[in-house]
Design a protein around this motif. Sequence first.
Motif, PDB file in Angstrom:
ATOM      1  N   ALA A   2       0.841  -1.203   0.000  1.00  0.00           N
ATOM      2  CA  ALA A   2       0.000   0.000   0.000  1.00  0.00           C
ATOM      3  C   ALA A   2       0.873   1.248   0.000  1.00  0.00           C
ATOM      4  CB  ALA A   2      -0.922   0.003   1.217  1.00  0.00           C
ATOM      5  N   ARG A   3       0.302   2.351  -0.399  1.00  0.00           N
ATOM      6  CA  ARG A   3       1.038   3.617  -0.410  1.00  0.00           C
ATOM      7  C   ARG A   3       1.489   3.970   1.008  1.00  0.00           C
ATOM      8  NH1 ARG A   3      -3.742   6.289  -2.690  1.00  0.00           N
ATOM      9  NH2 ARG A   3      -3.375   7.672  -0.940  1.00  0.00           N
ATOM     10  N   PRO A   4       2.722   4.419   1.178  1.00  0.00           N
ATOM     11  CA  PRO A   4       3.225   4.763   2.519  1.00  0.00           C
ATOM     12  C   PRO A   4       2.361   5.798   3.233  1.00  0.00           C
ATOM     13  CG  PRO A   4       5.041   4.673   0.967  1.00  0.00           C
ATOM     14  CD  PRO A   4       3.778   4.529   0.167  1.00  0.00           C
ATOM     15  N   GLU A   5       1.873   6.788   2.513  1.00  0.00           N
ATOM     16  CA  GLU A   5       1.055   7.813   3.178  1.00  0.00           C
ATOM     17  C   GLU A   5      -0.247   7.235   3.719  1.00  0.00           C
ATOM     18  OE1 GLU A   5       0.424   8.296  -1.317  1.00  0.00           O
ATOM     19  OE2 GLU A   5       2.133   7.980   0.007  1.00  0.00           O
ATOM     20  N   ALA A   6      -0.760   6.208   3.081  1.00  0.00           N
ATOM     21  CA  ALA A   6      -1.962   5.546   3.596  1.00  0.00           C
ATOM     22  C   ALA A   6      -1.620   4.733   4.841  1.00  0.00           C
ATOM     23  CB  ALA A   6      -2.575   4.658   2.524  1.00  0.00           C
ATOM     24  N   CYS A   7      -0.514   4.015   4.793  1.00  0.00           N
ATOM     25  CA  CYS A   7      -0.089   3.191   5.944  1.00  0.00           C
ATOM     26  C   CYS A   7       0.215   4.050   7.160  1.00  0.00           C
ATOM     27  CB  CYS A   7       1.136   2.365   5.584  1.00  0.00           C
ATOM     28  SG  CYS A   7       0.817   1.114   4.335  1.00  0.00           S
TER      29      CYS A   7
END
Length: 84
Positions: free
Chosen positions: A47-52
């Motif tokens: 998943a995208r780091p900003e989402a995580c």
Amino acid sequence: MPRYYMDVRSMFGVDEDLDGVDLPDVAAARVEALKLAEGLHIRLTGARPEACNQVVIEVVDEAYRTVLMIPYVDFVGQPLLPPD
């Protein structure tokens, strides 16, 4: 025995645990939250780091008080559960 709820907060909203689980104390609730974290880690791989970075497990007691918050960034890449 007290009941604890494991809610997952993210940039998409809150996934509320409507059932909860009876556990003896906050320490046991932490272990349960870390089990949930392990499953989240598997689901969020790639998943995208900003989402995580915005994912948090919030442990709420039966009086609806937050007793523990575990950010995804605190458990990713680390051993999730203590050895037996």
